[in-house]
Design a protein around this motif. Sequence first.
Motif, PDB file in Angstrom:
ATOM      1  N   PHE A  37      42.429  16.309  23.129  1.00  0.00           N
ATOM      2  CA  PHE A  37      41.926  14.966  22.872  1.00  0.00           C
ATOM      3  C   PHE A  37      41.049  14.481  24.018  1.00  0.00           C
ATOM      4  N   GLU A  38      41.443  14.724  25.241  1.00  0.00           N
ATOM      5  CA  GLU A  38      40.667  14.259  26.394  1.00  0.00           C
ATOM      6  C   GLU A  38      39.306  14.940  26.461  1.00  0.00           C
ATOM      7  N   VAL A  39      39.255  16.216  26.120  1.00  0.00           N
ATOM      8  CA  VAL A  39      37.971  16.920  26.077  1.00  0.00           C
ATOM      9  C   VAL A  39      37.085  16.313  24.987  1.00  0.00           C
ATOM     10  N   ALA A  40      37.672  16.086  23.816  1.00  0.00           N
ATOM     11  CA  ALA A  40      36.915  15.495  22.705  1.00  0.00           C
ATOM     12  C   ALA A  40      36.440  14.089  23.052  1.00  0.00           C
ATOM     13  N   LEU A  41      37.295  13.333  23.733  1.00  0.00           N
ATOM     14  CA  LEU A  41      36.944  11.960  24.095  1.00  0.00           C
ATOM     15  C   LEU A  41      35.799  11.941  25.102  1.00  0.00           C
ATOM     16  N   ASP A  42      35.837  12.820  26.079  1.00  0.00           N
ATOM     17  CA  ASP A  42      34.753  12.894  27.066  1.00  0.00           C
ATOM     18  C   ASP A  42      33.429  13.228  26.391  1.00  0.00           C
ATOM     19  N   GLU A  43      33.451  14.184  25.470  1.00  0.00           N
ATOM     20  CA  GLU A  43      32.225  14.572  24.762  1.00  0.00           C
ATOM     21  C   GLU A  43      31.716  13.420  23.907  1.00  0.00           C
ATOM     22  N   PHE A  44      32.650  12.724  23.267  1.00  0.00           N
ATOM     23  CA  PHE A  44      32.263  11.598  22.419  1.00  0.00           C
ATOM     24  C   PHE A  44      31.610  10.491  23.235  1.00  0.00           C
ATOM     25  N   LEU A  45      32.178  10.155  24.375  1.00  0.00           N
ATOM     26  CA  LEU A  45      31.655   9.047  25.172  1.00  0.00           C
ATOM     27  C   LEU A  45      30.249   9.341  25.688  1.00  0.00           C
ATOM     28  N   VAL A  46      29.992  10.592  26.072  1.00  0.00           N
ATOM     29  CA  VAL A  46      28.643  10.962  26.518  1.00  0.00           C
ATOM     30  C   VAL A  46      27.661  10.829  25.362  1.00  0.00           C
ATOM     31  N   TRP A  47      28.047  11.376  24.211  1.00  0.00           N
ATOM     32  CA  TRP A  47      27.184  11.274  23.024  1.00  0.00           C
ATOM     33  C   TRP A  47      26.956   9.830  22.629  1.00  0.00           C
ATOM     34  N   HIS A  48      28.021   9.050  22.588  1.00  0.00           N
ATOM     35  CA  HIS A  48      27.923   7.669  22.149  1.00  0.00           C
ATOM     36  C   HIS A  48      27.038   6.851  23.088  1.00  0.00           C
ATOM     37  N   ARG A  49      27.199   7.075  24.378  1.00  0.00           N
ATOM     38  CA  ARG A  49      26.416   6.312  25.363  1.00  0.00           C
ATOM     39  C   ARG A  49      24.935   6.634  25.263  1.00  0.00           C
ATOM     40  N   THR A  50      24.612   7.901  25.115  1.00  0.00           N
ATOM     41  CA  THR A  50      23.205   8.306  25.151  1.00  0.00           C
ATOM     42  C   THR A  50      22.512   8.236  23.794  1.00  0.00           C
ATOM     43  N   GLN A  51      23.269   8.438  22.720  1.00  0.00           N
ATOM     44  CA  GLN A  51      22.652   8.509  21.398  1.00  0.00           C
ATOM     45  C   GLN A  51      22.856   7.254  20.553  1.00  0.00           C
ATOM     46  N   GLU A  52      24.033   6.653  20.636  1.00  0.00           N
ATOM     47  CA  GLU A  52      24.337   5.537  19.750  1.00  0.00           C
ATOM     48  C   GLU A  52      23.970   4.174  20.330  1.00  0.00           C
ATOM     49  N   LEU A  53      24.213   3.984  21.612  1.00  0.00           N
ATOM     50  CA  LEU A  53      23.915   2.672  22.192  1.00  0.00           C
ATOM     51  C   LEU A  53      22.454   2.265  22.013  1.00  0.00           C
ATOM     52  N   PRO A  54      21.500   3.190  22.136  1.00  0.00           N
ATOM     53  CA  PRO A  54      20.114   2.788  21.863  1.00  0.00           C
ATOM     54  C   PRO A  54      19.914   2.291  20.424  1.00  0.00           C
ATOM     55  N   VAL A  64      24.009  -4.947   7.429  1.00  0.00           N
ATOM     56  CA  VAL A  64      25.297  -4.448   6.965  1.00  0.00           C
ATOM     57  C   VAL A  64      25.228  -2.942   6.748  1.00  0.00           C
ATOM     58  N   VAL A  65      24.151  -2.485   6.113  1.00  0.00           N
ATOM     59  CA  VAL A  65      23.968  -1.051   5.881  1.00  0.00           C
ATOM     60  C   VAL A  65      23.874  -0.300   7.205  1.00  0.00           C
ATOM     61  N   SER A  66      23.145  -0.862   8.159  1.00  0.00           N
ATOM     62  CA  SER A  66      23.005  -0.229   9.470  1.00  0.00           C
ATOM     63  C   SER A  66      24.348  -0.131  10.175  1.00  0.00           C
ATOM     64  N   ALA A  67      25.139  -1.192  10.100  1.00  0.00           N
ATOM     65  CA  ALA A  67      26.451  -1.185  10.744  1.00  0.00           C
ATOM     66  C   ALA A  67      27.347  -0.096  10.160  1.00  0.00           C
ATOM     67  N   LYS A  68      27.300   0.070   8.852  1.00  0.00           N
ATOM     68  CA  LYS A  68      28.092   1.116   8.210  1.00  0.00           C
ATOM     69  C   LYS A  68      27.611   2.498   8.636  1.00  0.00           C
ATOM     70  N   SER A  69      26.305   2.657   8.797  1.00  0.00           N
ATOM     71  CA  SER A  69      25.768   3.954   9.208  1.00  0.00           C
ATOM     72  C   SER A  69      26.176   4.294  10.635  1.00  0.00           C
ATOM     73  N   HIS A  70      26.299   3.271  11.496  1.00  0.00           N
ATOM     74  CA  HIS A  70      26.767   3.511  12.859  1.00  0.00           C
ATOM     75  C   HIS A  70      28.149   4.158  12.830  1.00  0.00           C
ATOM     76  N   TRP A  71      29.040   3.592  12.030  1.00  0.00           N
ATOM     77  CA  TRP A  71      30.393   4.116  11.957  1.00  0.00           C
ATOM     78  C   TRP A  71      30.414   5.520  11.346  1.00  0.00           C
ATOM     79  N   SER A  72      29.594   5.754  10.323  1.00  0.00           N
ATOM     80  CA  SER A  72      29.552   7.072   9.689  1.00  0.00           C
ATOM     81  C   SER A  72      29.131   8.149  10.684  1.00  0.00           C
ATOM     82  N   ARG A  73      28.169   7.834  11.523  1.00  0.00           N
ATOM     83  CA  ARG A  73      27.733   8.817  12.527  1.00  0.00           C
ATOM     84  C   ARG A  73      28.835   9.077  13.552  1.00  0.00           C
TER      85      ARG A  73
END
Length: 268
Positions: free
Chosen positions: A36-53, A80-89
Amino acid sequence: MFAGCSTKVGYYFLDWAIEWKLEEYVTLNVEQQQQFEVALDEFLVWHRTQELPRYQAQLSQLLAEFNNQSFTLQSWNDHVVSAKSHWSRVFDFVEPSIVPIISSFSDEQVEQIIAQLRAEEKELNEKYLGKDQAALVKMADERIEKRIQKWMGKLTPTQIAAIHDYNTARSGTLDMWLEYRHDWIRLFSQALKNRRNQVALSHSLSLLMTQPETVKSKAYKAVLENNSKNFGELLINIEKLASSKQKQRFNEKLNTLITELTEISQED
């Protein structure tokens, strides 16, 4: 999503918050915790660089619509559609990592999760069932007022009245919502009990997490769609009724959030 005094501070503690929330539902063994910790670290890097923009871009668009007085019902639907797409990604990214972990759960861990979900369901039933319509409207009024005041400051009597009119007129969904939650927990429990089949587990989780409409009745979906439209109209009305002070506050808070998201996404 980024409630609190500082988005940056909150984001820096996001890993801790996620782990703390997970512990409410299940206690992982040593091997699962490491995965889980490995997955969480990978997720946070992806989320910070790809999703926050993406969030920054959507919020910038919302701010422009607000300032240009071009926020329409179509704008609301698009957001609303955009918000749902954020979660899907988000789910699509974490799914390959979490399915093997969930598949490795023991019977005791599964029962722990189901027990927590049922406890939460019981709390919701106790909170809402038995209340008359006037009490439910009052709760909804207070909830919406609090959320809007966070961004715009003290509301005017006219704005408060608009919120009350919306909650009074909107179609009731309590019974359908509680029934949907019950069915969702039932299907999620079945998926967990059949967790050894990772292909089936992945399919079930994808439907439940990103396509909850598959669990909702036609009547419930129709009411939700109408209520969402009416809520969009409420937001448009609130915007039109906004004072210069409220507009300034909204601009300042949203600009701060956009700036912080941009800074976080660009940090090494």
